[in-house]
Each structure stands twice: as structure tokens, then as C-alpha cells.
Design a protein around this motif. Structure first.
Motif, PDB file in Angstrom:
ATOM      1  N   LEU A 361      39.290 -28.445  31.703  1.00  0.00           N
ATOM      2  CA  LEU A 361      40.216 -29.481  31.267  1.00  0.00           C
ATOM      3  C   LEU A 361      41.655 -28.990  31.362  1.00  0.00           C
ATOM      4  CD1 LEU A 361      40.943 -32.183  29.936  1.00  0.00           C
ATOM      5  CD2 LEU A 361      40.398 -31.140  27.716  1.00  0.00           C
ATOM      6  N   ALA A 362      41.886 -27.752  30.920  1.00  0.00           N
ATOM      7  CA  ALA A 362      43.247 -27.210  30.956  1.00  0.00           C
ATOM      8  C   ALA A 362      43.739 -27.033  32.392  1.00  0.00           C
ATOM      9  CB  ALA A 362      43.288 -25.872  30.222  1.00  0.00           C
ATOM     10  N   ALA A 413      32.116 -30.887  19.385  1.00  0.00           N
ATOM     11  CA  ALA A 413      32.268 -29.513  18.902  1.00  0.00           C
ATOM     12  C   ALA A 413      31.438 -28.525  19.698  1.00  0.00           C
ATOM     13  CB  ALA A 413      31.880 -29.417  17.430  1.00  0.00           C
ATOM     14  N   GLY A 414      30.420 -29.023  20.423  1.00  0.00           N
ATOM     15  CA  GLY A 414      29.565 -28.101  21.144  1.00  0.00           C
ATOM     16  C   GLY A 414      28.969 -28.624  22.433  1.00  0.00           C
ATOM     17  N   GLY A 415      28.940 -29.941  22.616  1.00  0.00           N
ATOM     18  CA  GLY A 415      28.437 -30.495  23.865  1.00  0.00           C
ATOM     19  C   GLY A 415      27.417 -31.604  23.727  1.00  0.00           C
ATOM     20  N   MET A 416      26.611 -31.593  22.657  1.00  0.00           N
ATOM     21  CA  MET A 416      25.541 -32.578  22.528  1.00  0.00           C
ATOM     22  C   MET A 416      26.090 -33.994  22.364  1.00  0.00           C
ATOM     23  SD  MET A 416      22.698 -33.052  19.526  1.00  0.00           S
ATOM     24  CE  MET A 416      23.957 -33.779  18.459  1.00  0.00           C
ATOM     25  N   ALA A 441      36.861 -22.917  22.098  1.00  0.00           N
ATOM     26  CA  ALA A 441      37.358 -22.484  23.408  1.00  0.00           C
ATOM     27  C   ALA A 441      38.599 -23.246  23.850  1.00  0.00           C
ATOM     28  CB  ALA A 441      36.251 -22.662  24.456  1.00  0.00           C
ATOM     29  N   ALA A 442      38.953 -24.312  23.137  1.00  0.00           N
ATOM     30  CA  ALA A 442      40.102 -25.121  23.547  1.00  0.00           C
ATOM     31  C   ALA A 442      41.401 -24.325  23.498  1.00  0.00           C
ATOM     32  CB  ALA A 442      40.212 -26.372  22.678  1.00  0.00           C
ATOM     33  N   LEU A 447      44.947 -25.025  25.839  1.00  0.00           N
ATOM     34  CA  LEU A 447      45.259 -26.371  25.376  1.00  0.00           C
ATOM     35  C   LEU A 447      45.965 -26.313  24.027  1.00  0.00           C
ATOM     36  CD1 LEU A 447      41.857 -28.030  26.274  1.00  0.00           C
ATOM     37  CD2 LEU A 447      44.044 -28.496  27.386  1.00  0.00           C
ATOM     38  N   THR A 448      46.842 -27.263  23.777  1.00  0.00           N
ATOM     39  CA  THR A 448      47.540 -27.337  22.502  1.00  0.00           C
ATOM     40  C   THR A 448      46.633 -28.015  21.482  1.00  0.00           C
ATOM     41  OG1 THR A 448      49.689 -27.496  23.582  1.00  0.00           O
ATOM     42  CG2 THR A 448      49.555 -28.222  21.287  1.00  0.00           C
TER      43      THR A 448
END
Length: 471
Positions: A361-362, A413-416, A441-442, A447-448
Motif C-alpha cells: 500500500l505504501a 487488524a490481521g487479514g480475515m 506493519a502499517a 504509512l502515517t
């Protein structure tokens, strides 16, 4: 010598218990699929003499009535509970003999519900185990806001008093065995650990370390969203749940799957999110069988809408069916096993969408994108990607029109939950990327991530769904 066997309901974050002596036992807060309980008792070689409920449950359908009918056990339900079936009402201080030297004593512990009752297992007259249901949990307490909004503060104060009563009346070494707290939304917070005692709770549980006003203020401020299906669980349990039917559902083929999608029914793919993203039936939704299937599917599906299940194996299908009956989703309209190629009509092909990470994303290109955060409000309050749109996953199906134009990068928060959201968006014709990554990990990705949103921004996000995050 007494024993206690724990029956985990992992998808719902609850536990049931079989406890007793050499010949007979009691079951506390049984799940609806009672075959597991019967098998556990058979392995122990004990007769189930009593079935007890700590309260009328809001988060799952109880198997207590059926278990008592099948076994001939005495069915104990708190006297204050308004139920439509025959049972033995239990009041504070009532004691029943379970086995030689093993007794069960009822202790009124209102708070989670007005009639909530805990049960203390005594061996030789000495308290050994406290089955605390939704009262005193591991490091927390059951939430007090599930019965009636006007009673919430009163019940929160009752939780504090009930916790103190248990702490005062029971030895420090007494084991605390709650029903809720292991991921259940009936808990006011996640359990702190897997096991506890009265002594430990005296040291760490806010209900026992804070004064009542401070405790109540903290408890009420931290209450989270309530799953929509809870509305149906209490009445079902009070009326008397029907026996479950776990026989395989009707098998459907590709043409029938297509017809059900065209009719607006839900077709749910139970495979893991990686496999779903790589290829699935257009219009189907992804609720992983290994995730919190029962919680999120029951929360999001319009109640009573037919659901067809797609699974990669008969075992996966059977496990999912068992999870769903626990929350009142009794009979799938149909089911199919195999691969997406088996489930699409002749001439059609499975569809797919990309997955990525916060680093992806970043490092995205210059095209305009929308960052969609589908976590709960309490999670977002602790920090969020600057400029992201916020729509909790359980609200997304009814708010798809609020997602701004552009490619949607959706995260949780995790993917699900991001996978669930991505499947809803993709079925609606949106270009989507599922961020399959932990939210921690953001920041590492560059990422801000901002802190707590102020009231004005939260109100605006609730009204308009937020703003798109531009490259």
C-alpha cells in the motif's frame, strides 16, 4: 476425586464444562451440538445427572434443554429467568449432589444479566472450582449491556458487587472457570490468560482492584459493538431451542449456484482467503471456515436469508455447519464441495482479485486509491491510517454506496475481516485489493498512522464514510 473437562467453542470464544466424580457429572452452559458433550461423558464413563445454565445466553443457542431431555438429567436454570419450558428453578444457596463427596452450590451473581448465577463445585464441602459464566472472567467481567440499555449502569454496578462476593466467599486457590472471555463478544474485554484463580483475580481484575465508580466508568467506556444476531439468541434460548439437524445439506450444482446468486441469496465460500482471492465464483462472499465464521456470518447476513455453502471438502462443510447451528443458522439452503471450476456454469470462469501488504500500500503507484479500514470503532480509536475511510465490516454490506470511487485497498487488524470486506466489494463490482497483513506493519511500511480521532472527524466519518486516501 472430582474432574473438570473443558469443551472449547473456539469460533465463538466460549467454553462449556463437564465436571463431576467417578459415576456422575454436571454440564455447565452446554453448546447446542450436544453430541460433543455426550461423547466426552462417554469417554469419562459417567452419567450426566445435571445440566445447568448460568444465564439465558445472548451469544449462542444453548443445548441445555435437549441435553437434559436426552439424558434425563435435572435441568437447572436461574429462577429469575423467564423461560417457556419446564425446568428446575435454582436460587441463591441451592445445593445439589453430583457424586459422592461432590456438590454444586448456586451463587447469585447478577451483572451480566439480572438473573445470572454462578456455580461452585465443592469436594468434601470445600470449594474447588467456580463456574462463573459471564460474571467474573479471567482478568475482566462479562458485559452488562446485552439485556436492556436502561439497565446497563445498574448491571455494571451489580457486576462489581458480584465479583466482590465471589472473592469474599471463596478461598484464593479456587479455580475460576468462566463461560465467556476467550474471544466472545459477551466479554467486556479479552481474557488475560487461559486459567485463573480467585487469588489471581483479586490481584489483577479491575472489578476487584478499583472502586465501584471507577470500575463502572471504565467498563461503560470500553463497551464494543454488539453482534446483530444476539437479538435472536436470547429469545431462542428463552423459548426453548429445537434439536439440531447436522445431516448434510442438499448438494447443488453450478446452475443452481448461479440461480441463487441471481435471486439475491448469499453464496458463501468457506475456503481460506488466499485461495478465494486467487479464484472464486463471481458474486460469492468469503467467510473462512477457520476464522470466526459463526460470529461474522451470523452478524452480517440478513437474518433468515437462505445461505449456500461452498467448501473444499466434506469435512470443512460439516465443521462449518456445526459452527453455524450454534448461532441459530440451522440448515444451509444447499452446499457444494470441490473447486471454483466445479461451481461456475459452462463457459464462465472463476474471478479473482489481488492481495497485498501495508508495504504494498505504501509503495503503490500514482493512481488514486481508497484505503478502507473495516476494524471496529474501538480498534480505530487507538490509531488509523491517515485519510482512510472507516466502515466496520459488520456494517459494510449496508453501506457499500458510501465507499468513494477508486481502487479500494481494504484492511483490518490481521487479514480475515479484510478478506470478507474485499469479497463484498468485489461482488458489488468494485476494484479491490485485500491487505493481508497485521496493522502493526502499517507504521513500519512508512504509512502515517494517526492517534485517536476527535469527535468532529468521527461524526463526519459516520455521516459520509470518510474520505478517500489519495496517492
Amino acid at each position: 476425586m472430582f474432574f473438570v473437562d473443558t469443551l472449547e467453542l473456539e469460533g465463538l470464544g466460549n467454553r462449556s464444562y463437564l465436571a463431576g466424580g467417578a459415576r456422575s457429572a454436571v454440564v455447565v452452559d452446554p453448546p447446542r451440538d450436544i453430541d460433543r458433550v455426550l461423547a466426552t461423558a462417554a469417554r469419562r464413563g459417567v452419567r450426566i445427572s445435571h445440566v445447568v445454565e448460568t444465564h439465558v445466553h445472548n451469544d449462542y443457542v444453548s443445548g441445555g434443554l435437549e441435553l437434559a431431555r436426552v439424558t434425563g438429567a435435572v435441568y437447572l436454570v436461574p429462577a429469575g429467568a423467564d423461560v417457556a419450558f419446564a425446568r428446575v428453578p435454582v436460587a441463591d444457596g441451592d445445593t445439589v449432589a453430583v457424586d459422592d463427596g461432590v456438590e454444586l452450590r448456586a451463587v447469585a451473581t447478577p451483572g451480566h444479566t439480572p438473573h445470572h448465577t454462578s456455580y461452585v463445585l465443592l469436594e468434601g464441602g470445600v470449594p474447588a472450582v467456580a463456574f462463573t459464566g459471564g460474571s467474573l472472567l479471567i482478568g475482566t467481567v462479562g458485559r452488562p449491556d446485552l439485556v436492556e440499555p436502561r439497565l446497563t449502569e445498574e448491571l455494571a454496578r451489580a457486576q462489581h458487587a458480584s465479583a466482590h462476593r465471589l472473592a469474599a466467599e471463596l478461598p484464593d486457590e479456587t479455580s475460576v472457570l468462566p463461560t465467556h472471555g476467550f474471544g466472545s463478544f459477551c466479554s467486556s474485554a479479552q481474557a488475560e490468560g487461559d486459567a485463573s484463580t480467585i487469588g489471581r483475580e483479586k490481584a489483577v481484575n479491575a472489578a476487584l482492584t478499583e472502586d465501584v465508580d471507577s470500575f463502572v466508568a471504565r467498563l461503560l467506556a470500553g463497551l464494543d459493538d454488539i453482534p446483530a444476531y444476539y437479538t435472536h439468541m436470547g429469545p431462542a434460548n428463552a423459548h426453548g431451542p429445537a434439536p439440531v439437524d447436522l445431516t448434510p445439506p442438499a448438494v447443488v450444482g453450478a446452475e443452481e449456484i448461479a440461480a441463487r446468486l441471481a435471486a439475491g441469496e448469499w453464496v458463501v465460500d468457506l475456503r481460506n482467503r488466499v485461495a478465494f482471492a486467487e479464484g472464486h465464483v463471481a458474486g460469492s462472499f468469503n467467510f473462512e471456515a477457520d476464522g470466526k465464521l459463526a460470529t461474522y456470518l451470523a452478524w452480517m447476513i440478513p437474518w433468515g436469508k437462505p445461505v449456500t455453502l461452498l467448501a473444499d471438502s466434506p469435512e470443512q462443510l460439516a465443521d462449518a455447519q456445526r459452527e453455524l447451528v450454534r448461532v441459530g443458522v440451522d440448515r444451509p439452503a444447499g452446499a457444494a464441495t470441490g473447486t471454483p471450476e466445479d461451481w461456475v456454469t459452462e463457459g464462465a470462469r472463476p474471478v479473482s482479485f489481488p492481495r497485498s501488504t501495508f508495504a504494498g500500500l505504501a509503495g503503490r503507484g500514482a493512481d488514486d486509491v481508497v484505503v478502507l479500514d473495516v476494524r471496529r470503532r474501538s480498534e480505530r480509536a487507538a490509531g488509523y491510517v491517515a485519510g482512510s475511510v472507516h466502515i466496520p465490516v459488520h456494517e459494510l454490506h449496508g453501506r457499500l454506496g458510501e465507499v468513494p470511487d477508486g481502487t479500494v485497498w481494504v484492511h483490518c487488524a490481521g487479514g480475515m475481516r479484510a478478506a470478507i470486506a474485499a469479497s463484498l466489494l468485489h461482488a458489488a463490482g468494485r476494484d479491490v485489493v485485500a491487505v493481508d497483513d497485521g496493522f502493526d506493519a502499517a507504521v513500519a511500511a512508512g504509512l502515517t498512522v494517526t492517534g485517536r480521532a476527535d469527535g468532529d472527524e468521527q461524526a463526519e466519518q459516520a455521516e459520509q464514510g470518510g474520505r478517500s486516501h489519495r496517492a
